[in-house]
Design an enzyme around this catalytic site. Sequence first.
Site, short mmCIF file in Angstrom:
data_model
loop_
_atom_site.label_atom_id
_atom_site.label_comp_id
_atom_site.label_asym_id
_atom_site.label_seq_id
_atom_site.Cartn_x
_atom_site.Cartn_y
_atom_site.Cartn_z
N ASP A 59 5.22 -11.01 -4.25
CA ASP A 59 4.56 -12.15 -3.60
C ASP A 59 5.57 -13.17 -3.11
O ASP A 59 5.38 -13.81 -2.07
CB ASP A 59 3.58 -12.83 -4.58
CG ASP A 59 2.28 -12.06 -4.73
OD1 ASP A 59 1.84 -11.42 -3.75
OD2 ASP A 59 1.69 -12.09 -5.83
N GLU A 108 4.61 -2.32 7.04
CA GLU A 108 4.18 -3.34 8.00
C GLU A 108 4.90 -3.28 9.34
O GLU A 108 4.30 -3.52 10.38
CB GLU A 108 4.33 -4.73 7.37
CG GLU A 108 3.42 -4.95 6.17
CD GLU A 108 1.93 -4.85 6.51
OE1 GLU A 108 1.58 -4.80 7.70
OE2 GLU A 108 1.12 -4.83 5.56
N HIS A 159 -2.98 0.96 9.83
CA HIS A 159 -2.59 1.16 8.43
C HIS A 159 -3.20 2.44 7.85
O HIS A 159 -2.70 2.96 6.84
CB HIS A 159 -3.04 -0.02 7.58
CG HIS A 159 -2.00 -1.08 7.42
ND1 HIS A 159 -0.71 -0.82 6.99
CD2 HIS A 159 -2.06 -2.43 7.61
CE1 HIS A 159 -0.03 -1.96 6.92
NE2 HIS A 159 -0.82 -2.94 7.31
N GLU A 182 -6.04 -3.60 4.42
CA GLU A 182 -6.34 -2.24 4.88
C GLU A 182 -6.89 -1.33 3.80
O GLU A 182 -6.53 -0.15 3.72
CB GLU A 182 -5.07 -1.63 5.46
CG GLU A 182 -3.90 -1.44 4.48
CD GLU A 182 -2.98 -2.63 4.31
OE1 GLU A 182 -1.90 -2.45 3.75
OE2 GLU A 182 -3.35 -3.74 4.74
N TYR A 230 7.15 -7.43 8.97
CA TYR A 230 6.25 -7.12 10.08
C TYR A 230 7.02 -7.13 11.41
O TYR A 230 7.01 -6.13 12.15
CB TYR A 230 5.12 -8.15 10.17
CG TYR A 230 4.16 -8.19 9.02
CD1 TYR A 230 2.86 -7.72 9.17
CD2 TYR A 230 4.52 -8.73 7.79
CE1 TYR A 230 1.94 -7.79 8.14
CE2 TYR A 230 3.62 -8.79 6.73
CZ TYR A 230 2.33 -8.32 6.92
OH TYR A 230 1.44 -8.38 5.89
N HIS A 234 -4.53 -3.58 13.97
CA HIS A 234 -3.48 -3.53 12.95
C HIS A 234 -3.99 -2.83 11.69
O HIS A 234 -3.33 -1.91 11.16
CB HIS A 234 -3.02 -4.95 12.62
CG HIS A 234 -1.94 -5.02 11.59
ND1 HIS A 234 -0.60 -5.02 11.91
CD2 HIS A 234 -1.99 -5.07 10.23
CE1 HIS A 234 0.12 -5.06 10.80
NE2 HIS A 234 -0.71 -5.10 9.77
N GLU A 235 -5.17 -3.23 11.20
CA GLU A 235 -5.69 -2.64 9.97
C GLU A 235 -6.05 -1.17 10.18
O GLU A 235 -5.87 -0.35 9.28
CB GLU A 235 -6.91 -3.42 9.48
CG GLU A 235 -6.66 -4.90 9.22
CD GLU A 235 -5.44 -5.19 8.36
OE1 GLU A 235 -5.09 -4.36 7.49
OE2 GLU A 235 -4.81 -6.25 8.55
#
Length: 615
Positions: free
Chosen positions: A381, A318, A299, A271, A389, A295-296
């Site tokens: 990460d 998320e 954001h 995003e 999410y 979704h993006e």
Amino acid sequence: MKAKAMGALSPLDPSSYSRPEFAVIKHINLTYDVDFQNKILYGNALYNIKVLDYLDDLIFDTSDLSIESLELDDGTPLAYKLDEPVQNLGSKLTITLPLAVTPEKELAIRIKFSSAPTATGLQWLEPNQTAGKEHPYLFSQCQPIHARSIIPCQDTPAVKFTYQAEVTAPDQFTVLMSALRTKGEGNRTTFDQPVPIPSYLLAIAVGVLEHRTLGYRSIVWAEKEEIENAAWEFEETEKYLKAAEQLCGPYQWKQYDLLVLPPSFPYGGMENPCLTFVTPTLLAGDRSQADVIVHEIMHSWTGNLVTNRNFEHFWLNEGFTVFLERKVAASLQKDSKSAEQTRDFSSLLGLQELDETINKELGDDSPFTRLIINLDGHSPDDAFSRVPYEKGSLFLRYLEDLVGGPDVFDGFIRSYLNKFQRQSIDTFQFKDHFLEYFKDNEKISTIDWDTWLYKPGMPSLCFCDSFDRSMTDSVQVVVGKVNDVECTILNYTDVRRFSPQQLIYLLQTLIEQEPLSLERLRDVGETYRIDGNRNSEIEFRWLRLCVRSKDETKLDDALQFVNKQGRMKYVRPLYRDLYAWEEVRERVIANFLKNEPFMMHVTAYMLKKDLHLSE
């Protein structure tokens, strides 16, 4: 040089050295010179810094950067120390100030630097890794903590800054950034981002590109080989933007462009403000993966305007975005019944993914299955999964249903966005605002906050009983037929009316059970016209089914699929399934090692864990 072990650093963010409680970057004037031959970004950054407390030195995050010079804006050289790297976190840059600095003072500091060819936030592609096969390509992926590999910065989402940039690249190449493109003359392009962003939203891409106009505020960029497909696939972008504004208020970033990246991009979308990066796997030819674009777009409000303070509260980014994505997608349906079905079906699809993530991938006692996680000693990460999410979205759906449904909850969403826009917050600020907003609603006393926020594993799903299951019920009928050993004949009419999402649900349901016999597997693939389907979501799950049933005739197809694109949503589960097939494990590992040099850092890093190749 061997990196030191990881440890907690900043008291505000365990993934950063920086100390924004003393001073914060407010604006950066940045220049980059792109060197494809040596795979280096040469940078020069002028930082405007606001001092908040007395300090003698300033601390930035770096990773594998070479510092050429560091000085005040007037040219006064500054002493600095670059520590040895800590694994995953890079090196602490300590800048000694000439005099003790007092609160409310503003500093201007200039750093001249260059990135390493191995910068974790960049991928330098050879021409044969692109669609056109003629020119190299560069793109960045700074989320969660890789901005420090392309610029010295306070690499924590707690800090937001505006920026202006000028980038020099070879002729023929288009330069794009997470900002408004203000001018392109010769080999120089300038940009302006007037809305404050966290460092992980700094983005750059350089390639030989074409573009098509999608609407008055949207352009799609891609290599010429993909541009027409991309323009068709994303034609309805403006419709999605307007629907998002209906729920969340005005879009504040002015421009919403899309860039279709080469296949090695590790995510479905990223995003980056003004310029969403997307994977070419979205080009399904049927617009069935529009949910990723929605979704993006969402954001633009949750994540980019209201941002998690650090990645221990990633669900605020998320979970909120998935929740809003499904509301907006439902609002585009022709009637309220269809809207309800669409939203609930998407939630049930997400619930499938959450169940597999928690019960098959992470384990239901994993601390990374909590909504609020502890990142001391861990890279963000390492914690990345579907949990923030889907579990985050479920929590918000539970709250919405509890307080009285969308008619009541939509007002809270707008209040939340208005209160916290352009800020970075944590879960406790969200909770306080929720409790204040709904203080007269007696039902909020029943919320078990500790269980939702801190208990690992699957959440309570009692509230899901009210979901409309009409779209999944028809799939379950087919699942029953596939599993019925006495049913010798499958027929395409079983699935002829299924949407692509229902086929996905069918395949995911079959993945979750014991492997099919090879005879039944091939019957499903042929009769239901799944084998050969080029929708990446369907192809991915079909290949997983084949691998789980140990269909040797599909092994080459599975390896080709993980080699031709790097989307972690696909390659990680498929590689895990391939690893579990002991007879082919050595070939699978050899395939990974051969292709690792062509992967983005984060993809290779996570796959090494999946294949048990990490230290």
